[in-house]
Write a protein that holds these residues in place. Structure first.
Motif: not given
Length: 196
Positions: A97-125
Motif C-alpha cells: 500500500n505504498g507505506t514500505f516504498h520509500q522513494p528517496d531510499l529507492s533512488i539511493a539503492l538504484e544508484e548503489l545497484g549501478v555500482l554493484a554491477n562493477r564492484n563485488p563488495a558493493v554487490d554483496r552489500r
C-alpha cells in the motif's frame, strides 16, 4: 573493513557523513556524489572527511548498511503496531500500500545497484539489503502461520518479497496503481493458501 574506533562524537559525525552521502546519491546521483561533495554537505574539508572514511568505497559500503537498517527499522516499527489477529493483513498492507516504498531510499539503492554491477563488495552489500528484507518477511510469515508446512511458508514469503520488489519498481516508474492492486490481491491469495 576497518572501522575507526572513537568517541561518541566520532560515531555521530560518521553517521552524519553517511546520511549526507545518501542524500547526495538521491539529489545528484552516484557519479556526482564525490568525497568533496559529501565534505561540503557536512561542512568539512576533504582531508578531515578522510579521517572518518579513508575511501569512497568504504563510505559506499557503510551507506548500503544504513539503507538496510532504515528499511528494517521501518518494517519492524510498522509490524510492531499489528495485533495478533491482523498481522498477516498488516504485513501485506505494509508491503503493497505504498507505506514500505520509500522513494528517496529507492533512488539511493538504484544508484548503489549501478555500482554493484562493477564492484563485488558493493554487490554483496546491496544483495544483503534485499536478503535482510526477505528474511524479515520470512520471519513474519513463519510467526503468523507456525502450523503451515515450512517449505510452503518460505516459498510464499519469497514470492511476496518478489511481488513487493516488482511493485516498487513499477511504482518508481509511474505505472498505474492497477499493478499495485493486482500485486496486493495476489499476495493476499498467497497468504490465504497457508490457512487450511
Amino acid at each position: 573493513m576497518r572501522r575507526r574506533a572513537g568517541t561518541k562524537a566520532n560515531e555521530e559525525k560518521r553517521r552524519e557523513i553517511i546520511s549526507a552521502f545518501i542524500d547526495s546519491l538521491i539529489d545528484r546521483g552516484l557519479d556526482q556524489s564525490t568525497m568533496g561533495e559529501v565534505a561540503a554537505r557536512v561542512g568539512l574539508d576533504r582531508s578531515t572527511l578522510h579521517y572518518y572514511f579513508r575511501t569512497r568505497d568504504e563510505l559506499v559500503l557503510e551507506a548500503a548498511d544504513e539503507i538496510s537498517l532504515r528499511y528494517l527499522k521501518q518494517f519492524k516499527a510498522n509490524m510492531a503496531l499489528a495485533g495478533r489477529d491482523d498481522r498477516a493483513e498488516k504485513l501485506i498492507d505494509l508491503l503493497f500500500n505504498g507505506t514500505f516504498h520509500q522513494p528517496d531510499l529507492s533512488i539511493a539503492l538504484e544508484e548503489l545497484g549501478v555500482l554493484a554491477n562493477r564492484n563485488p563488495a558493493v554487490d554483496r552489500r546491496v544483495s544483503g539489503i534485499y536478503r535482510a528484507i526477505e528474511h524479515a518477511i520470512i520471519e513474519e510469515i513463519e510467526a503468523i502461520f507456525p502450523d503451515a508446512p515450512k517449505r510452503a511458508r518460505r516459498d510464499i514469503a519469497l514470492a511476496i518479497s518478489q511481488l513487493s520488489e516488482g511493485c516498487t519498481v513499477f511504482v518508481s516508474m509511474n505505472f498505474g496503481a492497477d499493478r499495485s492492486r493486482a500485486a496486493h490481491r495476489a499476495a493476499k491469495l498467497l497468504v490465504a493458501s497457508l490457512v487450511k
